[in-house]
Motif scaffolding. Sequence first.
Motif, short mmCIF file in Angstrom:
data_model
loop_
_atom_site.label_atom_id
_atom_site.label_comp_id
_atom_site.label_asym_id
_atom_site.label_seq_id
_atom_site.Cartn_x
_atom_site.Cartn_y
_atom_site.Cartn_z
N VAL A 88 47.81 34.05 1.63
CA VAL A 88 47.57 33.06 2.67
C VAL A 88 46.24 32.44 2.28
N SER A 89 46.28 31.27 1.65
CA SER A 89 45.12 30.76 0.92
C SER A 89 44.28 29.74 1.66
N HIS A 90 44.74 29.27 2.80
CA HIS A 90 43.97 28.28 3.56
C HIS A 90 43.11 29.01 4.58
N VAL A 91 41.80 28.72 4.57
CA VAL A 91 40.86 29.46 5.42
C VAL A 91 41.24 29.36 6.89
N GLN A 92 41.58 28.17 7.36
CA GLN A 92 41.94 27.99 8.76
C GLN A 92 43.24 28.70 9.11
N HIS A 93 44.22 28.64 8.20
CA HIS A 93 45.50 29.31 8.43
C HIS A 93 45.28 30.80 8.59
N ALA A 94 44.43 31.38 7.74
CA ALA A 94 44.14 32.81 7.82
C ALA A 94 43.46 33.16 9.14
N SER A 95 42.58 32.28 9.62
CA SER A 95 41.88 32.53 10.88
C SER A 95 42.82 32.48 12.07
N VAL A 96 43.79 31.58 12.02
CA VAL A 96 44.75 31.44 13.12
C VAL A 96 45.76 32.58 13.10
N SER A 97 46.10 33.07 11.90
CA SER A 97 47.11 34.13 11.76
C SER A 97 46.52 35.33 11.00
N PRO A 98 45.53 36.01 11.61
CA PRO A 98 44.84 37.07 10.87
C PRO A 98 45.74 38.24 10.48
N PRO A 144 44.73 17.21 -9.22
CA PRO A 144 45.99 16.54 -8.89
C PRO A 144 47.06 17.54 -8.46
N GLY A 145 47.69 17.24 -7.34
CA GLY A 145 48.75 18.11 -6.83
C GLY A 145 48.34 18.99 -5.67
N GLN A 146 47.03 19.08 -5.39
CA GLN A 146 46.61 19.89 -4.24
C GLN A 146 46.94 19.16 -2.94
N GLU A 147 47.37 19.92 -1.94
CA GLU A 147 47.78 19.32 -0.66
C GLU A 147 46.60 18.64 0.03
N ALA A 148 46.91 17.61 0.80
CA ALA A 148 45.89 16.83 1.48
C ALA A 148 45.25 17.55 2.65
N ARG A 149 45.69 18.78 2.97
CA ARG A 149 45.01 19.54 4.02
C ARG A 149 43.74 20.19 3.48
N PHE A 150 43.55 20.19 2.16
CA PHE A 150 42.33 20.71 1.57
C PHE A 150 41.30 19.59 1.47
N VAL A 151 40.02 19.97 1.40
CA VAL A 151 38.93 19.05 1.72
C VAL A 151 38.88 17.81 0.81
N LEU A 152 38.88 17.96 -0.49
CA LEU A 152 38.71 16.77 -1.34
C LEU A 152 39.93 15.85 -1.34
N PRO A 153 41.16 16.38 -1.47
CA PRO A 153 42.30 15.46 -1.33
C PRO A 153 42.35 14.77 0.03
N ALA A 154 41.91 15.49 1.09
CA ALA A 154 41.89 14.88 2.42
C ALA A 154 40.88 13.74 2.48
N MET A 155 39.72 13.93 1.85
CA MET A 155 38.73 12.86 1.82
C MET A 155 39.24 11.64 1.06
N PRO A 212 35.45 3.84 10.95
CA PRO A 212 34.61 4.93 10.45
C PRO A 212 35.38 5.88 9.54
N MET A 213 34.64 6.63 8.74
CA MET A 213 35.19 7.72 7.93
C MET A 213 35.06 8.99 8.74
N MET A 214 36.18 9.58 9.13
CA MET A 214 36.17 10.80 9.94
C MET A 214 35.91 12.00 9.03
N THR A 215 34.99 12.87 9.47
CA THR A 215 34.60 14.01 8.66
C THR A 215 34.52 15.28 9.51
N GLY A 216 34.46 16.41 8.81
CA GLY A 216 34.11 17.67 9.46
C GLY A 216 32.62 17.89 9.30
N ASN A 217 32.20 19.14 9.15
CA ASN A 217 30.79 19.45 8.92
C ASN A 217 30.31 18.75 7.66
N GLN A 218 29.16 18.07 7.74
CA GLN A 218 28.66 17.29 6.61
C GLN A 218 27.56 18.01 5.83
#
Length: 328
Positions: A83-93, A188-199, A214-220
Motif C-alpha cells: 500500500v504505497s500511497h501515504v494517505q491511503h495507508a493512513s486511511v486504511s492502517p 512518466p506513467g505515475q498516477e496523478a494522485r502523486f505530487v509531481l504528476p498532480a502539479m 489560482p494554482m491550488m496546492t497543499g503544504n508549500q
Amino acid sequence: MKRALVTGAAGFVGKWLCAALVQDGWAVVGCAHTAADVEAARAAGPWGSLETVQWKIGDLRDAAFIEQLFAQSPDAVVHLAAVSHVQHASVSPTLAWDVNLMASVQLLNAARTLRESGAGDPVVLLIGSAEQYGRQPAEAMPLREDVPQLPLTVYGATKAAQEIAGLQMFRSAGLRVIAARPFPHTGPGQEARFVLPAMIARAEALRHSASGAPMMTGNQTPIRDFLHVSDVVAAYIAMLHHGRPGTAYNVASGAGLSVREVIARVLQRVGVQAELKEDPALVRAVDVPVLVGDATRLSADTGWKPTRGFDIILDDLLAYHRTHAATY
C-alpha cells in the motif's frame, strides 16, 4: 540466465524495473494482484518492453501463492508490492500493516525456506521509503542511514517494520536481505494522485483556463529530494549486483527543493503564471518538514549515481501528460 521475481510488478515502479531487468539480461517473473493489472501493464509505455515478463497473479497474503512463486527458485527477489500511497495507508492502517508487513514476513519466510532446502539462495531486496526517517532536525540533512528511524506516518512505520523483519532474517538465518530506502521518485506513467504528476496536471489545466485562476496546492514548505524513476530502478539493479546483504541503502540525490520551489519551476516549465492558493483538501495532517538523503554508501558499494536532474524529470512528466491527457 538469472531469474528475478518482482512483486508489485504491474505498478508504476514495477513496470520500469521489470523492463530494466530484462534489458540487464534477467529472466523476470512479475507478480500482480489481478488480471486487469497485468493487462494494463502489458500496454506500451515509456518504461520499455515487458513482452518477455512471465506473469503470476495472486495475493501475497496467501501463503500458498507465495509458495508457488518460490517454486521456480529465483536468484533475486525485489519486493515492491505495498500500500504505497501515504494517505491511503493512513486511511486504511489495518490494510497497510497487513500488506506492507505481514505479507512481507511471509515472503521472507518463503525465501528462508528455499535457502534452507538448498534449492536456492536468493538476494531479497526490500523496498522501503525515506518516510521511515520521519521528522529529523534540519542540521541532520542530508540524512545518512545511521540516523534513527522515527516514522510519523503509518506508511513510514510499516516500511520501517518491514526492514526490521528482513534484517532480523539476515542476522538469524543468513538470508541475503538488502534494504532500500528510496527518496521521492517520479516519472512518466505515475498516477496523478502523486505530487509531481498532480502539479503538472493542475498547471496544464491553468494553461487552458481563464487568466487569473489560482494554482491550488497543499503544504508549500516541505522540502524533498526528488529522483527520476529510471535512476531509482538503476539503483535497485546495482544493489542486486553489488549490494552488501544485511545493509540498508539510501537512494537519493542529496539535493532538496521546497514544494513552493517545485511549483514555481512547474509553472515556468508549463509557461503560465498563477497565484498559489492552499487547498485544505490537499494538505497532509502529518507532514515531514525536510527529507533529503545522502547516498554515499550506495555510491561507494555499487558505483550508482543519479543521472537525471529535476528539469529532466519535469520535461518527461510534461511530455507524458500532454501525450496521455485524455486518460491521465
